[in-house]
Motif scaffolding. Structure first.
Motif, mmCIF file in Angstrom:
data_model
loop_
_atom_site.group_PDB
_atom_site.id
_atom_site.type_symbol
_atom_site.label_atom_id
_atom_site.label_comp_id
_atom_site.label_asym_id
_atom_site.label_seq_id
_atom_site.Cartn_x
_atom_site.Cartn_y
_atom_site.Cartn_z
ATOM 1 N N ILE A 4 75.606 21.279 -1.979
ATOM 2 C CA ILE A 4 74.903 21.633 -3.213
ATOM 3 C C ILE A 4 75.532 20.818 -4.325
ATOM 4 C CG2 ILE A 4 74.605 23.470 -4.917
ATOM 5 C CD1 ILE A 4 74.426 25.449 -2.567
ATOM 6 N N ILE A 5 74.715 20.197 -5.164
ATOM 7 C CA ILE A 5 75.231 19.447 -6.306
ATOM 8 C C ILE A 5 74.498 19.924 -7.551
ATOM 9 C CG2 ILE A 5 73.675 17.482 -5.882
ATOM 10 C CD1 ILE A 5 76.054 15.688 -6.932
ATOM 11 N N ALA A 6 75.288 20.274 -8.591
ATOM 12 C CA ALA A 6 74.699 20.836 -9.803
ATOM 13 C C ALA A 6 75.643 20.645 -10.982
ATOM 14 C CB ALA A 6 74.432 22.330 -9.614
ATOM 15 N N ALA A 7 75.087 20.818 -12.163
ATOM 16 C CA ALA A 7 75.869 20.912 -13.393
ATOM 17 C C ALA A 7 75.466 22.221 -14.049
ATOM 18 C CB ALA A 7 75.583 19.735 -14.319
ATOM 19 N N ALA A 8 76.451 23.083 -14.281
ATOM 20 C CA ALA A 8 76.173 24.404 -14.849
ATOM 21 C C ALA A 8 77.206 24.726 -15.919
ATOM 22 C CB ALA A 8 76.192 25.464 -13.756
ATOM 23 N N SER A 9 76.761 25.440 -16.936
ATOM 24 C CA SER A 9 77.649 25.812 -18.032
ATOM 25 C C SER A 9 78.536 26.990 -17.639
ATOM 26 C CB SER A 9 76.812 26.181 -19.262
ATOM 27 O OG SER A 9 76.105 27.384 -18.995
ATOM 28 N N GLU A 10 79.377 27.421 -18.559
ATOM 29 C CA GLU A 10 80.271 28.560 -18.319
ATOM 30 C C GLU A 10 79.488 29.833 -17.976
ATOM 31 O OE1 GLU A 10 83.505 28.416 -18.155
ATOM 32 O OE2 GLU A 10 83.961 26.500 -19.098
ATOM 33 N N ASN A 93 73.593 15.744 3.317
ATOM 34 C CA ASN A 93 72.319 15.964 2.644
ATOM 35 C C ASN A 93 72.591 16.863 1.442
ATOM 36 O OD1 ASN A 93 70.631 14.696 4.842
ATOM 37 N ND2 ASN A 93 71.659 16.300 6.002
ATOM 38 N N PHE A 94 71.818 16.675 0.379
ATOM 39 C CA PHE A 94 72.112 17.357 -0.880
ATOM 40 C C PHE A 94 70.992 18.285 -1.320
ATOM 41 C CE2 PHE A 94 74.844 13.667 -0.933
ATOM 42 C CZ PHE A 94 76.012 14.146 -1.512
ATOM 43 N N ILE A 95 71.378 19.438 -1.837
ATOM 44 C CA ILE A 95 70.477 20.350 -2.534
ATOM 45 C C ILE A 95 70.666 20.052 -4.009
ATOM 46 C CG2 ILE A 95 69.960 22.757 -3.068
ATOM 47 C CD1 ILE A 95 69.483 22.244 -0.135
ATOM 48 N N ILE A 96 69.588 19.692 -4.720
ATOM 49 C CA ILE A 96 69.750 19.293 -6.123
ATOM 50 C C ILE A 96 69.033 20.218 -7.109
ATOM 51 C CG2 ILE A 96 70.100 16.891 -5.397
ATOM 52 C CD1 ILE A 96 67.345 16.315 -6.785
ATOM 53 N N GLY A 97 68.481 21.323 -6.641
ATOM 54 C CA GLY A 97 67.900 22.276 -7.587
ATOM 55 C C GLY A 97 66.489 22.663 -7.249
#
Length: 163
Positions: A4-10, A93-97
């Motif tokens: 899983i690859i993501a950018a998430a805030s606090e 393999n990537f999960i991107i959202g």
């Protein structure tokens, strides 16, 4: 291997109105470096948030829409399980959202590449909580805010704990 690859805030915010709520060029560079040459799995709304398919990646789009039209080279499936089955075995393999796909994918994932954005932002899509009993943090790399990055952020790598 499923990552899983993501950018998430606090507050685990991912985005609002099908768009990101920050601009972090170094996060984009990391995303590109990690996912180029691989299969990327996403929901329909995430796919539609791109102006065109991302180069040098095989896109697998999950949608319930029948006859959903995509550019050549993209794969359309009706479930996460079918998306995973469409990926090559013994490859990363990537999960991107987006948010719902991340939530569904968490039990299947082997690792998480998370950019933790050090801010609390208003959003309508969120990343699921990471259970510290299931995941081990193996790498963290802090980056302060600067002229190109409005917010400080940390690259975090988690691997699933073996039972």
């Amino acid at each position: 291997m499923l990552t899983i690859i993501a950018a998430a805030s606090e507050n685990n915010a991912l985005g609002k109105n099908n768009d990101l709520v920050w601009h972090l060029p170094n996060d984009f560079k990391r995303f590109k470096a990690l996912t180029t040459g691989h299969h990327i799995i996403m929901g329909r709304k995430t796919f539609e948030s791109f102006p065109k398919p991302l180069p040098n990646r095989t896109h697998i789009i999950i949608t319930r829409q029948k006859d959903y039209s995509v550019p050549e080279g993209c794969i359309v499936v009706s479930s996460l399980e079918k998306a995973i089955a469409a990926c090559p075995e013994n490859a990363t393999n990537f999960i991107i959202g987006g948010g719902e796909i991340y939530k569904q994918a968490l039990p299947f994932a082997d690792s998480i590449e998370l950019t933790r954005v050090h801010a609390v932002v208003d959003a309508d899509t969120f990343f699921p909580a990471i259970d510290e009993n299931e995941w081990q943090l193996t790498h963290d790399e802090f980056h302060p805010a600067d002229e190109k990055h409005e917010f400080a952020f940390t690259f975090l790598t988690y691997v699933r704990k073996r039972q």
